[in-house]
Design an enzyme around this catalytic site. Structure first.
Site, PDB file in Angstrom:
ATOM      1  N   ASP A   1      11.213  -0.390   0.227  1.00  0.00           N
ATOM      2  CA  ASP A   1      10.947  -1.806  -0.058  1.00  0.00           C
ATOM      3  C   ASP A   1      12.066  -2.499  -0.830  1.00  0.00           C
ATOM      4  O   ASP A   1      12.020  -3.701  -1.061  1.00  0.00           O
ATOM      5  CB  ASP A   1       9.606  -1.937  -0.816  1.00  0.00           C
ATOM      6  CG  ASP A   1       9.560  -1.040  -2.060  1.00  0.00           C
ATOM      7  OD1 ASP A   1       8.492  -0.468  -2.342  1.00  0.00           O
ATOM      8  OD2 ASP A   1      10.604  -0.913  -2.755  1.00  0.00           O
TER       9      ASP A   1
ATOM     10  N   ASN B   1      11.128   5.120  -1.374  1.00  0.00           N
ATOM     11  CA  ASN B   1      10.615   3.830  -0.908  1.00  0.00           C
ATOM     12  C   ASN B   1      11.660   3.054  -0.117  1.00  0.00           C
ATOM     13  O   ASN B   1      12.863   3.218  -0.320  1.00  0.00           O
ATOM     14  CB  ASN B   1      10.142   2.999  -2.104  1.00  0.00           C
ATOM     15  CG  ASN B   1       8.990   3.689  -2.831  1.00  0.00           C
ATOM     16  OD1 ASN B   1       8.337   4.574  -2.262  1.00  0.00           O
ATOM     17  ND2 ASN B   1       8.779   3.343  -4.082  1.00  0.00           N
TER      18      ASN B   1
ATOM     19  N   PRO C   1       0.821  -1.214   0.000  1.00  0.00           N
ATOM     20  CA  PRO C   1       0.000   0.000   0.000  1.00  0.00           C
ATOM     21  C   PRO C   1       0.854   1.263   0.000  1.00  0.00           C
ATOM     22  O   PRO C   1       1.949   1.265   0.576  1.00  0.00           O
ATOM     23  CB  PRO C   1      -0.801  -0.117   1.301  1.00  0.00           C
ATOM     24  CG  PRO C   1      -0.129  -1.131   2.136  1.00  0.00           C
ATOM     25  CD  PRO C   1       0.664  -2.010   1.236  1.00  0.00           C
ATOM     26  N   ASP C   2       0.315   2.329  -0.605  1.00  0.00           N
ATOM     27  CA  ASP C   2       1.058   3.594  -0.497  1.00  0.00           C
ATOM     28  C   ASP C   2       0.598   4.273   0.786  1.00  0.00           C
ATOM     29  O   ASP C   2       0.007   3.621   1.657  1.00  0.00           O
ATOM     30  CB  ASP C   2       0.847   4.455  -1.754  1.00  0.00           C
ATOM     31  CG  ASP C   2      -0.570   4.996  -1.865  1.00  0.00           C
ATOM     32  OD1 ASP C   2      -0.891   5.621  -2.885  1.00  0.00           O
ATOM     33  OD2 ASP C   2      -1.355   4.782  -0.922  1.00  0.00           O
ATOM     34  N   PHE C   3       0.890   5.552   0.938  1.00  0.00           N
ATOM     35  CA  PHE C   3       0.602   6.199   2.227  1.00  0.00           C
ATOM     36  C   PHE C   3      -0.668   7.024   2.184  1.00  0.00           C
ATOM     37  O   PHE C   3      -1.465   6.985   3.121  1.00  0.00           O
ATOM     38  CB  PHE C   3       1.786   7.109   2.625  1.00  0.00           C
ATOM     39  CG  PHE C   3       3.037   6.331   2.892  1.00  0.00           C
ATOM     40  CD1 PHE C   3       3.990   6.146   1.893  1.00  0.00           C
ATOM     41  CD2 PHE C   3       3.249   5.738   4.126  1.00  0.00           C
ATOM     42  CE1 PHE C   3       5.133   5.400   2.132  1.00  0.00           C
ATOM     43  CE2 PHE C   3       4.402   4.997   4.377  1.00  0.00           C
ATOM     44  CZ  PHE C   3       5.339   4.815   3.373  1.00  0.00           C
ATOM     45  N   ARG C   4      -0.869   7.758   1.045  1.00  0.00           N
ATOM     46  CA  ARG C   4      -1.912   8.801   1.104  1.00  0.00           C
ATOM     47  C   ARG C   4      -3.086   8.586   0.148  1.00  0.00           C
ATOM     48  O   ARG C   4      -3.936   9.425   0.027  1.00  0.00           O
ATOM     49  CB  ARG C   4      -1.261  10.178   0.845  1.00  0.00           C
ATOM     50  CG  ARG C   4      -0.281  10.562   1.967  1.00  0.00           C
ATOM     51  CD  ARG C   4       0.468  11.858   1.706  1.00  0.00           C
ATOM     52  NE  ARG C   4       1.402  12.125   2.790  1.00  0.00           N
ATOM     53  CZ  ARG C   4       2.608  11.576   2.898  1.00  0.00           C
ATOM     54  NH1 ARG C   4       3.026  10.711   1.959  1.00  0.00           N
ATOM     55  NH2 ARG C   4       3.404  11.834   3.925  1.00  0.00           N
TER      56      ARG C   4
ATOM     57  N   HIS D   1      14.819   8.204   1.835  1.00  0.00           N
ATOM     58  CA  HIS D   1      14.242   8.000   3.164  1.00  0.00           C
ATOM     59  C   HIS D   1      14.803   6.737   3.812  1.00  0.00           C
ATOM     60  O   HIS D   1      14.156   6.111   4.638  1.00  0.00           O
ATOM     61  CB  HIS D   1      12.705   7.937   3.065  1.00  0.00           C
ATOM     62  CG  HIS D   1      12.136   9.266   2.659  1.00  0.00           C
ATOM     63  ND1 HIS D   1      10.812   9.462   2.350  1.00  0.00           N
ATOM     64  CD2 HIS D   1      12.723  10.482   2.495  1.00  0.00           C
ATOM     65  CE1 HIS D   1      10.608  10.740   2.024  1.00  0.00           C
ATOM     66  NE2 HIS D   1      11.762  11.371   2.089  1.00  0.00           N
TER      67      HIS D   1
HETATM   68  N1  APR Z   1       0.016   4.260 -10.391  1.00  0.00           N
HETATM   69  C1  APR Z   1       0.178   5.610 -10.428  1.00  0.00           C
HETATM   70  N2  APR Z   1       0.088   6.395  -9.319  1.00  0.00           N
HETATM   71  C2  APR Z   1      -0.174   5.782  -8.140  1.00  0.00           C
HETATM   72  C3  APR Z   1      -0.352   4.377  -8.031  1.00  0.00           C
HETATM   73  C4  APR Z   1      -0.245   3.623  -9.223  1.00  0.00           C
HETATM   74  N3  APR Z   1      -0.403   2.296  -9.224  1.00  0.00           N
HETATM   75  N4  APR Z   1      -0.613   4.081  -6.707  1.00  0.00           N
HETATM   76  C5  APR Z   1      -0.589   5.255  -6.030  1.00  0.00           C
HETATM   77  N5  APR Z   1      -0.332   6.264  -6.893  1.00  0.00           N
HETATM   78  C6  APR Z   1      -0.120   7.683  -6.578  1.00  0.00           C
HETATM   79  C7  APR Z   1      -1.072   8.272  -5.576  1.00  0.00           C
HETATM   80  O1  APR Z   1      -2.195   8.848  -6.240  1.00  0.00           O
HETATM   81  C8  APR Z   1      -0.199   9.353  -4.913  1.00  0.00           C
HETATM   82  O2  APR Z   1      -0.200  10.548  -5.693  1.00  0.00           O
HETATM   83  O3  APR Z   1       1.157   7.728  -5.953  1.00  0.00           O
HETATM   84  C9  APR Z   1       1.195   8.755  -4.968  1.00  0.00           C
HETATM   85  C10 APR Z   1       1.616   8.119  -3.638  1.00  0.00           C
HETATM   86  O4  APR Z   1       1.762   9.171  -2.706  1.00  0.00           O
HETATM   87  P1  APR Z   1       2.066   8.829  -1.168  1.00  0.00           P
HETATM   88  O5  APR Z   1       1.157   7.755  -0.714  1.00  0.00           O
HETATM   89  O6  APR Z   1       2.097  10.126  -0.431  1.00  0.00           O
HETATM   90  O7  APR Z   1       3.532   8.201  -1.176  1.00  0.00           O
HETATM   91  P2  APR Z   1       4.896   8.983  -1.280  1.00  0.00           P
HETATM   92  O8  APR Z   1       4.796  10.157  -2.180  1.00  0.00           O
HETATM   93  O9  APR Z   1       5.937   7.973  -1.583  1.00  0.00           O
HETATM   94  O10 APR Z   1       5.108   9.484   0.259  1.00  0.00           O
HETATM   95  C11 APR Z   1       6.297  10.182   0.534  1.00  0.00           C
HETATM   96  O11 APR Z   1       5.783  10.173   2.891  1.00  0.00           O
HETATM   97  O12 APR Z   1       5.087   9.108   4.807  1.00  0.00           O
HETATM   98  C12 APR Z   1       6.175   9.513   4.086  1.00  0.00           C
HETATM   99  O13 APR Z   1       8.280   8.526   4.277  1.00  0.00           O
HETATM  100  C13 APR Z   1       7.023   8.333   3.705  1.00  0.00           C
HETATM  101  O14 APR Z   1       8.400   8.113   1.736  1.00  0.00           O
HETATM  102  C14 APR Z   1       7.088   8.422   2.179  1.00  0.00           C
HETATM  103  C15 APR Z   1       6.761   9.887   1.922  1.00  0.00           C
END
Ligand code: APR
Length: 394
Positions: A129, A127, A53-56, A146
């Site tokens: 991972d 990331n 999962p992503d974060f936001r 990070h």
């Molecule tokens: N394809 C394209 N875009 C995607 C996909 C996908 N399969 N899945 C998610 N996204 C997009 C989301 O819409 C969002 O804009 O990727 C982005 C993910 O954003 P975040 O969840 O905020 O992740 P990230 O940008 O890596 O967060 C940055 O925040 O909590 C801290 O340290 C943590 O490294 C992390 C940092």
């Protein structure tokens, strides 16, 4: 440089470097100019199709799901102040996210292909991972902005903790402690928590985007500084490609910005088609298949990507909830233990014998399991009553 305006460029404004504001023009630019200095910047969105999962993201993002737990706030799981008081939620997450359980995505393989073609200057990833390296990108081409799970150390005395022991401890969902008995501080992987400095490698390489002939930004919300500023360091006339579900940062505000507002895997496949690299990309990705060479199982109904992601987030949230409940019950039991011990010491004896230090009450094994009894955990919660928590620096 620095923050740029986020007003989308006027459609009528012609690009200054590309023949058009589309991925085909970027492919033509790479071929015609034999572009070799490509900088890639990635976030958690690049790994969601791997099942992480992503974060936001509103529904499947980790923070949306952690928000319903009784963490002080979702990001606390990565807050150094909270970690000191309660490392269990982080180690529950670490058990799930620890490298080695997931297959790299096509997006990771696209970066590896860029490198194999001698066109990758540097990959900046947020990331942890390690899927980039598993996809074949060499370590010297990666800046883990990070940090990562690659190494770990005591947060008190900075003594390194052995890699092999860390793997075992995380697999057993334990909380590792410093190998120096006299210290016994908490051990944390070299992942950058909110409130901590970024690795020196990030600062050493942050001038590279200004030297790039092309920037590719994938799967990030560009929310967290200083990483979020990297795309703005790219020269004005240098094309920038964003592959992301949504428009982020200042991307799209420059004449040579190209936006593929779609899934990362679909976007890199479209990019590879335009470059004539599609077959090579699929071969590069096939190399990451753990089942390669084994006969195909009969087609059991495969879960969709969304179902896999939902399952993963559900499992993570449940595990962290359990660990929070456990640490809640544990801290109650520890308080009861501590009250019993102090109550059993008569006032005169108390005057003579020093009040029991936590280490007097418990045997402090170097690791503790999440199901360990109270007495062996109060060195994990040394300040049981303190309730102040640092806010992350978003
Ligand atoms: N394809 C394209 N875009 C995607 C996909 C996908 N399969 N899945 C998610 N996204 C997009 C989301 O819409 C969002 O804009 O990727 C982005 C993910 O954003 P975040 O969840 O905020 O992740 P990230 O940008 O890596 O967060 C940055 O925040 O909590 C801290 O340290 C943590 O490294 C992390 C940092």
């Amino acid at each position: 440089m620095g923050n740029e305006n986020s007003t989308p460029v006027d459609e009528a404004t012609p690009p200054s470097t590309l023949h058009g504001r589309n991925i085909e023009a970027v492919a033509q630019y790479i071929k015609e100019r034999d572009v070799k200095n490509i900088v890639v910047m990635t976030g958690a969105g690049l790994s969601t199709s791997a099942g992480i999962p992503d974060f936001r993201s509103p529904d499947t993002g980790l923070y949306a799901n952690l928000a319903r737990l009784n963490l002080p706030y979702a990001e606390a799981v990565f807050d150094i102040g909270y970690f000191r008081k309660n490392p269990l939620p982080f180690y529950t997450l670490a058990h799930e996210l620890y490298p080695g359980k997931y297959r790299p995505t096509v997006g990771h393989s696209f970066i590896s292909l860029l490198n194999k073609k001698g066109r990758l200057l540097k990959l900046f990833t947020q990331n942890i991972d390690c899927l980039e390296q598993e996809a074949g990108v060499p370590g010297d081409k990666i800046v883990y902005a990070h940090g990562s799970f690659a190494t770990q150390r005591c947060i008190e005395c900075q003594t390194e903790y052995p890699d092999d022991r860390m793997k075992e401890v995380i697999q057993r969902k334990e909380v590792p402690h410093c190998i120096r008995k006299s210290c016994n501080g908490l051990v944390k992987p070299d992942i950058v928590f909110f409130g901590e400095a970024l690795p020196e490698a990030f600062h050493r390489n942050r001038s590279l985007p200004a030297k790039a002939d092309l920037a590719i930004i994938m799967g990030t919300s560009l929310t967290v500084q200083p990483f979020a500023s990297l795309p703005s360091f790219v020269r004005e006339e240098t094309p920038r490609v964003l592959i992301n579900y949504e428009r982020v940062g200042g991307l799209g505000s420059r004449a040579d910005d190209v936006l593929l507002l779609q899934d990362c895997d679909e976007g890199v496949r479209k990019f590879a088609d335009a470059l004539g690299w599609r077959e090579e990309l699929e071969q590069e990705w096939a190399r990451t298949n753990p089942d390669k060479g084994q006969k195909k199982e009969e087609d059991t109904p495969k879960k969709t990507r969304q179902e896999k992601l939902d399952d993963e987030v559900e499992k993570l949230t449940k595990d962290i909830d359990t660990s929070l409940k456990l640490s809640g019950e544990t801290s109650d039991r520890i308080k009861a233990d501590l009250e019993k011990v102090t109550a059993s010491t008569s006032p005169s004896k108390a005057a003579t014998s020093p009040s029991p230090k936590p280490s007097d009450i418990l045997t402090t094994p170097q690791t503790t399991t999440t199901s360990t009894t109270a007495s062996s955990l109060n060195h994990v919660f040394p300040h049981l009553n303190e309730d102040k928590l640092e806010k992350p620096s978003l």
